[in-house]
Design an enzyme around this catalytic site. Structure first.
Site, PDB file in Angstrom:
ATOM      1  N   PRO A  73      61.227   0.905   8.397  1.00 59.60           N
ATOM      2  CA  PRO A  73      59.901   1.527   8.348  1.00 59.60           C
ATOM      3  C   PRO A  73      59.451   1.817   6.917  1.00 59.60           C
ATOM      4  O   PRO A  73      60.259   2.178   6.058  1.00 59.60           O
ATOM      5  CB  PRO A  73      60.088   2.830   9.121  1.00 59.60           C
ATOM      6  CG  PRO A  73      61.262   2.591   9.996  1.00 59.60           C
ATOM      7  CD  PRO A  73      62.161   1.664   9.226  1.00 59.60           C
ATOM      8  N   CYS A  74      58.155   1.675   6.693  1.00 61.63           N
ATOM      9  CA  CYS A  74      57.627   1.866   5.338  1.00 61.63           C
ATOM     10  C   CYS A  74      56.753   3.110   5.208  1.00 61.63           C
ATOM     11  O   CYS A  74      56.245   3.392   4.125  1.00 61.63           O
ATOM     12  CB  CYS A  74      56.822   0.632   4.921  1.00 61.63           C
ATOM     13  SG  CYS A  74      55.340   0.382   5.922  1.00 61.63           S
ATOM     14  N   GLN A  75      56.578   3.877   6.267  1.00 61.73           N
ATOM     15  CA  GLN A  75      55.636   4.991   6.234  1.00 61.73           C
ATOM     16  C   GLN A  75      55.915   6.002   5.126  1.00 61.73           C
ATOM     17  O   GLN A  75      54.989   6.590   4.580  1.00 61.73           O
ATOM     18  CB  GLN A  75      55.601   5.718   7.587  1.00 61.73           C
ATOM     19  CG  GLN A  75      54.960   4.926   8.690  1.00 61.73           C
ATOM     20  CD  GLN A  75      55.939   4.042   9.427  1.00 61.73           C
ATOM     21  OE1 GLN A  75      57.010   3.710   8.935  1.00 61.73           O
ATOM     22  NE2 GLN A  75      55.582   3.639  10.633  1.00 61.73           N
ATOM     23  N   PHE A  77      56.772   5.461   2.210  1.00 62.23           N
ATOM     24  CA  PHE A  77      56.394   4.938   0.897  1.00 62.23           C
ATOM     25  C   PHE A  77      54.956   4.435   0.850  1.00 62.23           C
ATOM     26  O   PHE A  77      54.415   4.207  -0.216  1.00 62.23           O
ATOM     27  CB  PHE A  77      57.351   3.813   0.492  1.00 62.23           C
ATOM     28  CG  PHE A  77      58.755   4.295   0.350  1.00 62.23           C
ATOM     29  CD1 PHE A  77      59.179   4.896  -0.823  1.00 62.23           C
ATOM     30  CD2 PHE A  77      59.643   4.196   1.403  1.00 62.23           C
ATOM     31  CE1 PHE A  77      60.472   5.379  -0.946  1.00 62.23           C
ATOM     32  CE2 PHE A  77      60.940   4.672   1.289  1.00 62.23           C
ATOM     33  CZ  PHE A  77      61.354   5.267   0.113  1.00 62.23           C
ATOM     34  N   SER A  78      54.331   4.269   1.988  1.00 62.30           N
ATOM     35  CA  SER A  78      52.988   3.712   2.067  1.00 62.30           C
ATOM     36  C   SER A  78      51.933   4.757   1.710  1.00 62.30           C
ATOM     37  O   SER A  78      52.068   5.932   2.055  1.00 62.30           O
ATOM     38  CB  SER A  78      52.743   3.209   3.490  1.00 62.30           C
ATOM     39  OG  SER A  78      51.395   2.855   3.663  1.00 62.30           O
TER      40      SER A  78
END
Length: 112
Positions: A73-75, A77-78
């Site tokens: 998951p990238c949340q 860092f997004s």
């Protein structure tokens, strides 16, 4: 069965990386996904694979594989996410790395 095997982490419902691997002649033996609905879809679309409905923290003792791939998951860092960074709940690369260290595949693909 192909010459090469792979394990998919953070598979999601579609698992585009697994579709690409299978198109290349790689047998994806396992899909790991925490979301139950996604697992139901995976089981329909990948009937010859084992789909584990598990939190990545609870995944241990996977069988050997030539390749491990996944998109954690990238949340955290997004700019559209929480921006919690390395301290966020969704920073799961360390869990993927733990599995890679234990399994020691020849190839690791991390998409993010």
């Amino acid at each position: 069965m192909s010459k090469h095997t792979a394990i998919s982490l953070f598979s999601g419902a579609v698992d585009g990386l697994a579709i690409a691997a299978q198109a290349a002649g790689i047998t994806v033996t396992h899909h790991i996904e925490w979301n139950a609905w996604c697992c139901r879809v995976l089981r329909m679309n990948h009937p010859n694979s084992i789909v584990l409905n598990k939190d990545i923290h609870d995944v241990h003792d996977l069988p050997p594989a030539d390749i491990i791939f996944g998109g954690s998951p990238c949340q955290d860092f997004s700019v559209a996410g929480s921006r919690a960074g390395f301290s966020g709940d969704r920073y799961l690369w360390p869990e993927m790395f733990r599995i890679v260290k234990h399994n020691r595949p020849s190839v690791v693909i991390h998409e993010n």
